[in-house]
Scaffold this active site. Structure first.
Site, PDB file in Angstrom:
ATOM      1  CG  PHE A  17     -27.855  21.421  19.417  1.00  0.00           C
ATOM      2  CD1 PHE A  17     -27.240  21.049  17.851  1.00  0.00           C
ATOM      3  CD2 PHE A  17     -26.502  22.258  20.465  1.00  0.00           C
ATOM      4  CE1 PHE A  17     -26.726  21.588  17.884  1.00  0.00           C
ATOM      5  CE2 PHE A  17     -26.114  23.380  19.171  1.00  0.00           C
ATOM      6  CZ  PHE A  17     -26.154  23.519  18.120  1.00  0.00           C
ATOM      7  CG  LEU A  67     -20.791   4.761  32.663  1.00  0.00           C
ATOM      8  CD1 LEU A  67     -21.752   3.903  32.239  1.00  0.00           C
ATOM      9  CD2 LEU A  67     -20.780   5.507  31.356  1.00  0.00           C
ATOM     10  CE  LYS A  95     -28.838  15.092  44.383  1.00  0.00           C
ATOM     11  NZ  LYS A  95     -30.412  14.687  44.223  1.00  0.00           N
ATOM     12  N   GLY A 106     -13.330   9.658  37.830  1.00  0.00           N
ATOM     13  CA  GLY A 106     -12.959   8.674  38.218  1.00  0.00           C
ATOM     14  C   GLY A 106     -12.962   7.938  37.797  1.00  0.00           C
ATOM     15  CB  ALA A 118     -19.270  20.036  27.116  1.00  0.00           C
ATOM     16  CE1 TYR A 149     -25.437  25.077  31.763  1.00  0.00           C
ATOM     17  CE2 TYR A 149     -24.755  26.909  31.401  1.00  0.00           C
ATOM     18  CZ  TYR A 149     -24.741  25.739  31.037  1.00  0.00           C
ATOM     19  OH  TYR A 149     -24.399  25.121  29.750  1.00  0.00           O
ATOM     20  CD  GLN A 166      -6.413  15.169  45.570  1.00  0.00           C
ATOM     21  OE1 GLN A 166      -7.328  16.023  45.047  1.00  0.00           O
ATOM     22  NE2 GLN A 166      -6.903  14.411  46.522  1.00  0.00           N
TER      23      GLN A 166
HETATM   24  N1  LIG Z   1     -25.178  24.681  22.933  1.00  0.00           N
HETATM   25  C1  LIG Z   1     -24.318  25.751  23.426  1.00  0.00           C
HETATM   26  O1  LIG Z   1     -24.781  26.687  22.712  1.00  0.00           O
HETATM   27  C2  LIG Z   1     -23.550  25.453  24.960  1.00  0.00           C
HETATM   28  C3  LIG Z   1     -22.815  26.805  25.336  1.00  0.00           C
HETATM   29  C4  LIG Z   1     -21.967  26.250  26.140  1.00  0.00           C
HETATM   30  C5  LIG Z   1     -22.252  25.142  26.611  1.00  0.00           C
HETATM   31  N2  LIG Z   1     -22.328  23.934  26.618  1.00  0.00           N
HETATM   32  C6  LIG Z   1     -22.823  22.984  26.842  1.00  0.00           C
HETATM   33  O2  LIG Z   1     -22.613  21.876  25.940  1.00  0.00           O
HETATM   34  C7  LIG Z   1     -23.018  20.329  26.598  1.00  0.00           C
HETATM   35  C8  LIG Z   1     -24.472  19.982  25.390  1.00  0.00           C
HETATM   36  O3  LIG Z   1     -25.262  21.471  25.263  1.00  0.00           O
HETATM   37  P1  LIG Z   1     -26.198  21.355  23.916  1.00  0.00           P
HETATM   38  O4  LIG Z   1     -26.432  22.647  23.617  1.00  0.00           O
HETATM   39  O5  LIG Z   1     -25.589  19.829  23.022  1.00  0.00           O
HETATM   40  O6  LIG Z   1     -27.360  20.857  24.994  1.00  0.00           O
HETATM   41  P2  LIG Z   1     -28.306  19.187  25.027  1.00  0.00           P
HETATM   42  O7  LIG Z   1     -29.534  19.869  25.956  1.00  0.00           O
HETATM   43  O8  LIG Z   1     -28.814  18.664  23.817  1.00  0.00           O
HETATM   44  O9  LIG Z   1     -27.991  17.942  25.232  1.00  0.00           O
HETATM   45  C9  LIG Z   1     -27.598  18.221  26.525  1.00  0.00           C
HETATM   46  C10 LIG Z   1     -27.390  16.032  26.680  1.00  0.00           C
HETATM   47  O10 LIG Z   1     -27.170  15.710  28.027  1.00  0.00           O
HETATM   48  C11 LIG Z   1     -28.118  14.908  28.755  1.00  0.00           C
HETATM   49  N3  LIG Z   1     -28.203  14.969  29.955  1.00  0.00           N
HETATM   50  C12 LIG Z   1     -28.187  16.152  30.973  1.00  0.00           C
HETATM   51  N4  LIG Z   1     -28.532  15.629  31.855  1.00  0.00           N
HETATM   52  C13 LIG Z   1     -27.851  14.313  31.558  1.00  0.00           C
HETATM   53  C14 LIG Z   1     -27.261  13.226  33.509  1.00  0.00           C
HETATM   54  N5  LIG Z   1     -27.825  13.855  34.496  1.00  0.00           N
HETATM   55  N6  LIG Z   1     -26.923  11.462  32.106  1.00  0.00           N
HETATM   56  C15 LIG Z   1     -27.457  11.789  30.965  1.00  0.00           C
HETATM   57  N7  LIG Z   1     -27.203  12.821  30.660  1.00  0.00           N
HETATM   58  C16 LIG Z   1     -28.034  14.024  30.558  1.00  0.00           C
HETATM   59  C17 LIG Z   1     -29.303  15.151  28.167  1.00  0.00           C
HETATM   60  O11 LIG Z   1     -30.542  14.360  28.204  1.00  0.00           O
HETATM   61  C18 LIG Z   1     -29.152  15.979  26.701  1.00  0.00           C
HETATM   62  O12 LIG Z   1     -29.075  14.927  25.731  1.00  0.00           O
HETATM   63  C19 LIG Z   1     -23.177  21.237  27.963  1.00  0.00           C
HETATM   64  O13 LIG Z   1     -23.099  20.396  28.678  1.00  0.00           O
HETATM   65  C20 LIG Z   1     -23.104  22.545  28.541  1.00  0.00           C
HETATM   66  O14 LIG Z   1     -23.472  23.090  29.078  1.00  0.00           O
HETATM   67  C21 LIG Z   1     -23.377  23.864  25.061  1.00  0.00           C
END
Ligand SMILES: NC(=O)c1ccc[n+]([C@@H]2O[C@H](COP(=O)([O-])OP(=O)(O)OC[C@H]3O[C@@H](n4cnc5c(N)ncnc54)[C@H](O)[C@@H]3O)[C@@H](O)[C@H]2O)c1
Length: 327
Positions: A17, A67, A95, A106, A118, A149, A166
Site C-alpha cells: 500500500f 541483498l 524475522k 548492512g 518505516a 509486530y 557504531q
Molecule cells: N499503513 C499503515 O497505516 C502503517 C502504519 C504503521 C506502520 N506502517 C509500516 O509501513 C510499512 C508499509 O505498510 P503498508 O501499509 O504499505 O503494508 P503492506 O502490507 O501493504 O506492505 C508491506 C509490503 O511488504 C512486503 N513484504 C512483507 N514481508 C516481506 C519480506 N520478508 N520481504 C520482502 N517484502 C516483504 C509485502 O508483500 C508488501 O508489499 C510496513 O513496514 C508497516 O509496518 C504502516
C-alpha cells in the site's frame, strides 16, 4: 528534476500500500526506483502502471535474505502491517522486521546509502500517555499476539540507532500512525478499508467493543510527503519522528462518516474487543513540524472520498458491485 540529481533508490515492500505510492512519487521526481517485494501482502497490480518506465525495476526478493545492489537511498517498508497478515506467520513477521533491518542496514553500510525505516505507532503499545511524543518509551506486551509486530519493529529501531552510533550510518526512522487511501488491502481487517467495503456492499459495519476507542487517520499522500521530507532532511535529523494525523475520531464516528459519504444502508454491528487492542492512539507531531515543516493537509472527507472511489472501482472490477448503494 534534472538528470544529475537522479538517485538510485531502493524501496523494500514497494508493491504494498504505502510502498507503491512511494515508488510512484519517487519515479515522478525523476529517480531510478528499485522495488523489492516478496508479494506476501503486496500486489503487482499496485505497481502495474510503473512497470513501463525504464527507470523502474521490480525484484521479487525476501528481505530476510541479504541483498547486494548499488543504491544511494533505501526506504525499508517491507513488513506485513495489519494484524490479520502479521499474525498469520508471527515468526516470519519478527524475522522480516529484524533480519530485514539487519540486511538493509548492512547494505546501507556497504553503499553508504541513507536509510529510512518505516516504524510504527505500535512501538508505543497500549499507551498510558496521550498524545504520544517520541520521548514516550511505550507500554508493550512482549508476549502477546501483537508482539511479533510491535517488538519486531522496536528491535528494528534499536538496530537502526546502533548502526548510527557504531557505524555512523545516516538513518531516518519514522513512526507511522494509521494511514489510509487507495490501494489499501480490501480484506485485511484494517478499519478504514473494512468500513468502506462493508458500506459499499450495504453489509453491517463491524465495530469492536463500543466503538468509543479513538484513532487518528492520515491520508496516504500526506504520509508519503512526510517520508520524502524526512529522507531529505539534514543528517542530524535521524528521528524517531512521529508521522500521522493528530485529528482524532472515535471508530463509531468514522463508521458514521463512511455511511454518510457512501450513502450506504449499512447498520452498525458490535463485536468483542480483541486482546491488546489499544483504546486510544494519537500522534504528537511537534517534532515533524519543527524539523520537517510537515503536517497533514488532507481533510478526512476528501481522503475518504478518494478511497471510496478506489474501492468502488475495485468492487465493480470484481463484478460484485451488485449490492452497491447507487445501484
Ligand atoms: N499503513 C499503515 O497505516 C502503517 C502504519 C504503521 C506502520 N506502517 C509500516 O509501513 C510499512 C508499509 O505498510 P503498508 O501499509 O504499505 O503494508 P503492506 O502490507 O501493504 O506492505 C508491506 C509490503 O511488504 C512486503 N513484504 C512483507 N514481508 C516481506 C519480506 N520478508 N520481504 C520482502 N517484502 C516483504 C509485502 O508483500 C508488501 O508489499 C510496513 O513496514 C508497516 O509496518 C504502516
Amino acid at each position: 528534476m534534472a538528470i544529475h540529481n537522479r538517485k538510485r533508490i531502493l524501496v523494500t515492500g514497494g508493491a504494498g500500500f504505502l510502498g507503491s505510492h512511494l515508488c510512484a512519487r519517487l519515479l515522478a521526481a525523476g529517480h531510478d526506483v528499485l522495488c523489492v517485494d516478496n508479494f506476501f501482502t503486496g500486489a503487482k497490480d499496485n505497481i502495474v502502471d510503473l512497470l513501463a518506465s525504464p527507470h523502474f525495476e521490480l525484484m521479487r526478493h525476501d528481505v530476510t535474505f541479504p541483498l547486494y545492489v548499488e543504491v544511494d537511498e533505501i526506504y525499508n517498508l517491507a513488513c506485513p502491517a495489519s494484524p490479520i497478515h502479521y499474525q498469520h506467520d508471527p515468526v516470519q513477521t519478527t524475522k522480516t522486521s529484524v533480519h530485514g533491518a539487519i540486511n538493509m542496514l548492512g547494505l546501507a553500510k556497504r553503499t553508504r546509502a541513507r536509510i529510512f525505516q518505516a516504524s510504527t505507532s505500535e512501538v508505543y503499545g497500549d499507551p498510558e500517555t496521550h498524545p504520544q511524543p517520541e520521548s514516550y518509551w511505550g507500554h508493550v506486551n512482549p508476549i502477546g499476539l501483537r508482539s511479533c509486530y510491535d517488538e519486531g519493529k522496536r528491535c528494528a529501531e534499536t538496530l537502526f540507532f546502533d548502526y548510527r552510533r557504531q557505524h555512523g550510518l545516516r538513518v531516518k526512522v519514522a513512526r507511522i500512525f494509521n494511514t489510509y487511501g487507495p490501494k489499501m488491502h480490501p480484506n485485511d481487517g484494517r478499519v478504514v478499508s473494512n468500513f468502506i467495503v462493508q458500506a459499499l456492499r450495504n453489509q453491517p459495519i463491524t465495530l469492536y467493543g463500543d466503538g468509543a476507542q479513538t484513532r487518528s487517520f492520515c491520508y496516504v499522500d500526506d504520509m508519503i510527503e512526510g517520508f520524502v521530507r524526512l529522507m531529505d532532511s539534514p543528517d542530524e535529523v535521524s528521528g524517531p519522528v512521529n508521522l500521522g494525523n493528530p485529528a482524532e475520531f472515535s471508530i463509531r464516528e468514522l463508521a458514521e462518516k463512511v455511511i454518510e459519504l457512501t450513502g450506504s444502508r449499512s447498520e452498525l454491528a458490535y463485536k468483542p474487543l480483541p486482546s491488546d487492542d489499544p483504546r486510544q492512539r494519537r500522534p504528537d507531531i511537534a517534532l515533524a513540524k519543527e524539523h520537517l515543516d510537515w503536517a497533514p493537509t488532507t481533510p478526512l472527507e476528501v481522503g475518504l472520498d478518494k478511497t471510496i472511489a478506489y474501492f468502488d472501482d475495485w468492487l465493480r472490477r470484481l463484478g460484485r458491485g451488485a449490492e452497491h448503494p447507487s445501484h
